[in-house]
Design an enzyme around this catalytic site. Structure first.
Site, PDB file in Angstrom:
ATOM      1  N   CYS A 168       0.872  -1.157   0.000  1.00  0.00           N
ATOM      2  CA  CYS A 168       0.000   0.000   0.000  1.00  0.00           C
ATOM      3  C   CYS A 168       0.913   1.211   0.000  1.00  0.00           C
ATOM      4  O   CYS A 168       2.116   1.086   0.110  1.00  0.00           O
ATOM      5  CB  CYS A 168      -0.858  -0.010   1.254  1.00  0.00           C
TER       6      CYS A 168
ATOM      7  N   ARG B 296       0.738   1.934  -5.914  1.00  0.00           N
ATOM      8  CA  ARG B 296       0.968   0.852  -4.952  1.00  0.00           C
ATOM      9  C   ARG B 296      -0.319   0.120  -4.574  1.00  0.00           C
ATOM     10  O   ARG B 296      -0.283  -0.839  -3.815  1.00  0.00           O
ATOM     11  CB  ARG B 296       1.610   1.419  -3.680  1.00  0.00           C
TER      12      ARG B 296
ATOM     13  N   TRP C 102      -3.841  -1.767  -1.208  1.00  0.00           N
ATOM     14  CA  TRP C 102      -3.952  -2.962  -2.031  1.00  0.00           C
ATOM     15  C   TRP C 102      -4.314  -4.068  -1.053  1.00  0.00           C
ATOM     16  O   TRP C 102      -3.511  -4.422  -0.176  1.00  0.00           O
ATOM     17  CB  TRP C 102      -2.642  -3.260  -2.745  1.00  0.00           C
TER      18      TRP C 102
ATOM     19  N   ASN D 120       1.722  -0.333   5.534  1.00  0.00           N
ATOM     20  CA  ASN D 120       2.038  -1.048   4.292  1.00  0.00           C
ATOM     21  C   ASN D 120       2.791  -2.309   4.703  1.00  0.00           C
ATOM     22  O   ASN D 120       3.806  -2.226   5.394  1.00  0.00           O
ATOM     23  CB  ASN D 120       2.919  -0.171   3.396  1.00  0.00           C
ATOM     24  N   GLY D 121       2.289  -3.473   4.278  1.00  0.00           N
ATOM     25  CA  GLY D 121       2.959  -4.728   4.629  1.00  0.00           C
ATOM     26  C   GLY D 121       1.965  -5.732   5.167  1.00  0.00           C
ATOM     27  O   GLY D 121       0.751  -5.575   4.965  1.00  0.00           O
TER      28      GLY D 121
ATOM     29  N   GLU E 122       5.600 -12.865 -22.165  1.00  0.00           N
ATOM     30  CA  GLU E 122       5.313 -11.472 -21.807  1.00  0.00           C
ATOM     31  C   GLU E 122       4.033 -10.992 -22.503  1.00  0.00           C
ATOM     32  O   GLU E 122       3.208 -10.290 -21.907  1.00  0.00           O
ATOM     33  CB  GLU E 122       6.523 -10.597 -22.176  1.00  0.00           C
TER      34      GLU E 122
ATOM     35  N   LYS F 208       0.816  -9.589 -20.553  1.00  0.00           N
ATOM     36  CA  LYS F 208       0.334  -8.226 -20.798  1.00  0.00           C
ATOM     37  C   LYS F 208      -1.149  -8.243 -21.154  1.00  0.00           C
ATOM     38  O   LYS F 208      -1.929  -7.447 -20.661  1.00  0.00           O
ATOM     39  CB  LYS F 208       1.159  -7.632 -21.944  1.00  0.00           C
TER      40      LYS F 208
ATOM     41  N   GLU G  60      -3.391  -9.273 -18.050  1.00  0.00           N
ATOM     42  CA  GLU G  60      -3.460  -8.354 -16.904  1.00  0.00           C
ATOM     43  C   GLU G  60      -4.272  -7.099 -17.199  1.00  0.00           C
ATOM     44  O   GLU G  60      -4.875  -6.540 -16.298  1.00  0.00           O
ATOM     45  CB  GLU G  60      -2.072  -8.011 -16.365  1.00  0.00           C
TER      46      GLU G  60
ATOM     47  N   HIS H 266       2.926 -30.774 -27.571  1.00  0.00           N
ATOM     48  CA  HIS H 266       2.966 -31.569 -26.342  1.00  0.00           C
ATOM     49  C   HIS H 266       1.783 -31.258 -25.427  1.00  0.00           C
ATOM     50  O   HIS H 266       1.857 -31.503 -24.228  1.00  0.00           O
ATOM     51  CB  HIS H 266       4.292 -31.345 -25.617  1.00  0.00           C
TER      52      HIS H 266
ATOM     53  N   LYS I  71       1.157  -1.538  -8.707  1.00  0.00           N
ATOM     54  CA  LYS I  71       2.410  -1.348  -9.436  1.00  0.00           C
ATOM     55  C   LYS I  71       3.597  -1.929  -8.688  1.00  0.00           C
ATOM     56  O   LYS I  71       4.517  -2.462  -9.287  1.00  0.00           O
ATOM     57  CB  LYS I  71       2.602   0.151  -9.673  1.00  0.00           C
TER      58      LYS I  71
HETATM   59  C1  F6R Z   1       3.445  -6.792 -15.469  1.00  0.00           C
HETATM   60  C2  F6R Z   1       4.129  -6.194 -14.338  1.00  0.00           C
HETATM   61  C3  F6R Z   1       4.556  -7.072 -13.226  1.00  0.00           C
HETATM   62  C4  F6R Z   1       5.939  -6.623 -12.703  1.00  0.00           C
HETATM   63  C5  F6R Z   1       6.319  -7.430 -11.454  1.00  0.00           C
HETATM   64  C6  F6R Z   1       7.702  -7.058 -10.962  1.00  0.00           C
HETATM   65  O1  F6R Z   1       3.156  -5.850 -16.449  1.00  0.00           O
HETATM   66  O2  F6R Z   1       4.328  -5.002 -14.299  1.00  0.00           O
HETATM   67  O3  F6R Z   1       4.585  -8.416 -13.601  1.00  0.00           O
HETATM   68  O4  F6R Z   1       6.875  -6.799 -13.719  1.00  0.00           O
HETATM   69  O5  F6R Z   1       5.381  -7.203 -10.446  1.00  0.00           O
HETATM   70  O6  F6R Z   1       7.758  -5.726 -10.568  1.00  0.00           O
HETATM   71  P1  F6R Z   1       9.139  -4.986 -10.388  1.00  0.00           P
HETATM   72  O7  F6R Z   1       9.773  -4.929 -11.742  1.00  0.00           O
HETATM   73  O8  F6R Z   1       8.795  -3.649  -9.844  1.00  0.00           O
HETATM   74  O9  F6R Z   1       9.964  -5.809  -9.447  1.00  0.00           O
END
Ligand code: F6R
Length: 608
Positions: free
Chosen positions: A2, A27, A74, A98-99, A480, A484, A487, A503, A603
């Site tokens: 958070c 966050r 969050w 936060n935590g 990836e 993307k 998400e 497979h 994020k």
């Molecule tokens: C996907 C995304 C997440 C981050 C992951 C690691 O688009 O953004 O999968 O890549 O949470 O985050 P960082 O790079 O901040 O350690």
């Protein structure tokens, strides 16, 4: 994970708290809340959902206190409802957290026995009742916090506000980051420098185990033993962070389009374009010849950057690379040898699992090198060597420009490793660097595929499932691409190594299943074409991302072919990331999802 903020202001602080929370929304955005000291009592405003709901609440019922704390959540323990929103409070004390407090069940049971009445399902509320129990016994706020902290297991950054103490904020951290900001007759506490950027760029980061008592005139930091300690006062540079969308509809769109520039900045930091040599920004305290093995650890998109880098390190430097997602690495107790190189990749530099993996690698005597986008982050500060990405602040929750900048840094490092181990000649290095120097221009060219992708997205948006295939370095990119898409558009997607199709996943193929094939014309192109044939034979709709030569040679009919610029095969993932990101972005726009803040995500993931 958070965001928290605390302010001892010169005037009413509610607006400043909200201003800071806007920067912390990356966050988490399940709920938000603020508490201020209104005369002699604590008053709160909280709201479920995005910050704008809290802003509406505050417009209806303003707060005028000069000392306050704020939070954006969050959800971990308890649903994202108003009653679970922070700050949590008793009459005497309010807290934002936060935590995760891991032993909250035991603490709550004990406190309830003593008569505490809980109003939420959160782990955090135990903290406020615990501190309150000491206040009720006559402890001062400082004594109450000092007595409570050793009883909390887990990770936390906390900010407390106390009834009757208009000139006092107490902060504490263990595991989760916390910074104190210095103002002129006002003081601040926040999760990071970005949170404090509107008010000050002069900050001190608390160390693990520290707690701090802040008044408008000073901040006194105590370490875990209670001793008063000094922490460095730094200039954060965060005040220059531009956090706006320019003319774009979403941060994600802006960040996708910034890539030619930010990848170019990163390139310029890592190579000397004149001599076509790699020029790392930090001295390495080891010789690549002494490295027997490299381990790369990260989460999510950053782990896929690491996966691409595994191919590069193994090819350029002939050194074995083990790749792990951090949440597995840290608990499987991977055997690392003293002197091994452990690389950690993180945009935020705060991801809890990656940080724990870094600490584990350090404890094993490995050299630790981090590739991070936030140079003041905990991972950066705790690593032996830091290789920064120069992506600038990434606000969209889905990582885009950080990913391509990570790839740029890792490519330069892999070339340096190849040179260091004598596997690459000076001429090889020049050729590879030449290829890297081309990348920003190629990214700009790749962005011109956008109108075609926008059209394609309308088709993809009708699908329930999408498959992404690739071979070699296009395989991690397929992973990836799938991440993307799911998400931000909430469409189910899977990434596979093209050769794995037969497979198992081939059973999924029918005419309703789009299959995105990432296939630059490289040495495995023919093999990928065979896999495409297997898809076509089963009625699958192929979306082919390739170059002009690949389009000519692909003997299979595709629904759409995205023609990418011609380039040397080695660094294609950095450029092919663009159509992959654009496809996810435009599909999400068609689906009408919240592109920059997709549901359930945040994020920066500072919990396990
Ligand atoms: C996907 C995304 C997440 C981050 C992951 C690691 O688009 O953004 O999968 O890549 O949470 O985050 P960082 O790079 O901040 O350690």
């Amino acid at each position: 994970m958070c965001g928290i903020i605390g302010i001892l202001g010169r005037g009413p602080v509610a607006e400043q708290l909200v201003d800071s929370l806007k920067r912390l929304e990356y966050r988490g955005y399940d709920s938000a809340g603020v508490a201020t000291l209104e005369g002699d009592h604590l008053d709160r405003r909280r709201a479920e959902g995005k910050l704008k709901n809290l802003e509406k609440r505050l417009a209806q019922q303003p707060l005028s206190g000069h000392a306050g704390i704020g939070h954006t959540r969050w959800a971990t323990h308890g649903k994202p409802t108003e009653s679970n929103a922070h700050p949590h409070a008793t009459d005497n004390v309010a807290v934002v957290h936060n935590g995760i407090i891991e032993n909250f069940r035991e603490l709550r049971a004990e406190l309830e026995k003593q008569g505490a009445r809980f109003a939420s399902e959160t782990d955090t509320e135990t903290v406020v009742h615990l501190v309150n129990s000491y206040l009720l016994k006559g402890h001062t706020p400082q004594q109450a916090v000092a007595a409570s902290l050793p009883q909390l297991k887990g990770a936390f950054a906390l900010a407390f506000l106390f009834k009757g103490h208009g000139d006092l904020l107490i902060g504490a951290r263990k595991g989760s980051p916390l910074a104190m900001g210095y103002g002129d007759g006002e003081m601040f506490l926040g999760s990071d420098a970005i949170a404090l950027a509107p008010f000050t760029d002069t900050i001190s980061y608390l160390d693990d185990g520290d707690w701090v008592e802040i008044t408008r005139g000073s901040g006194v930091i105590h370490d875990v033993s209670g001793a008063v300690v000094k922490r460095d006062v730094l200039k954060s540079g965060a005040s220059s962070f531009l956090v706006d969308k320019a003319n774009y509809r979403h941060f994600m769109a802006k960040e996708i389009h910034e890539q030619p520039e930010v990848v170019g900045h990163t390139l310029a930091r890592y190579v000397d374009m004149g001599t076509e040599r790699v020029m790392l920004p930090a001295r390495l305290p080891f010789d690549f010849n002494d490295i027997q093995r490299i381990s790369i650890t990260a989460c999510g998109t950053a782990s896929y950057a690491g996966f691409v880098a595994k191919y590069w390190f193994e090819r350029f430097a002939r050194v074995p690379v083990e790749l792990d997602v951090a949440s597995e690495f840290r608990y499987r107790e991977a055997p690392l040898r003293k002197g091994d190189l452990a690389i950690f990749i993180s945009q935020s530099g705060e991801t809890a699992d990656t940080l724990a993996a870094l600490r584990y690698a350090k404890s094993q005597g490995a050299h630790t090198l981090s590739v991070v986008n936030v140079p003041t982050s905990t991972i950066a500060r705790e690593s032996e060597i830091v290789m920064p990405t120069l992506a600038g602040p990434e606000i969209g929750v889905a990582s885009t420009k950080a990913f391509t900048c990570q790839l740029m840094v890792l490519a330069a490092l892999a070339i340096a490793a190849g040179r260091g181990r004598g596997e690459l000649s000076e001429a090889d290095e020049a050729k590879l660097v030449h290829g890297l120097v081309e990348v920003p221009r190629l990214i700009a060219a790749a962005l011109t595929t956008e109108p075609q992708i926008e059209k394609l997205a309308r088709e993809i948006a009708k699908s329930k499932d999408v498959l992404y295939l690739g071979r070699g370095t296009s395989y991690p990119l397929a992973l990836e691409g799938a991440l993307k898409l799911k998400e931000i558009s909430y469409i189910h997607a899977e990434g596979y190594a093209a050769g794995e199709l037969k497979h198992g996943p081939i059973a999924l193929i029918d005419e309703t299943m789009p299959v995105v094939v990432i296939a630059p014309y490289d040495r495995v192109f023919e093999k990928t074409v065979s896999n495409m044939q297997e898809v076509a034979a089963r009625g699958g709709n192929i979306i082919l991302m390739t170059d002009a030569k690949g389009a000519e040679e692909a003997t299979v009919e595709s629904l759409v072919t995205i023609i990418m610029p011609d380039m040397a095969a080695t660094f294609t993932p950095i450029v092919y990331a663009i159509p992959v990101q654009l496809l996810a972005y435009h599909t999400a726009v068609v689906m009408g999802t919240d592109v920059d803040q997709p549901r359930n995500l945040a994020k920066s993931v500072t919990v396990e």
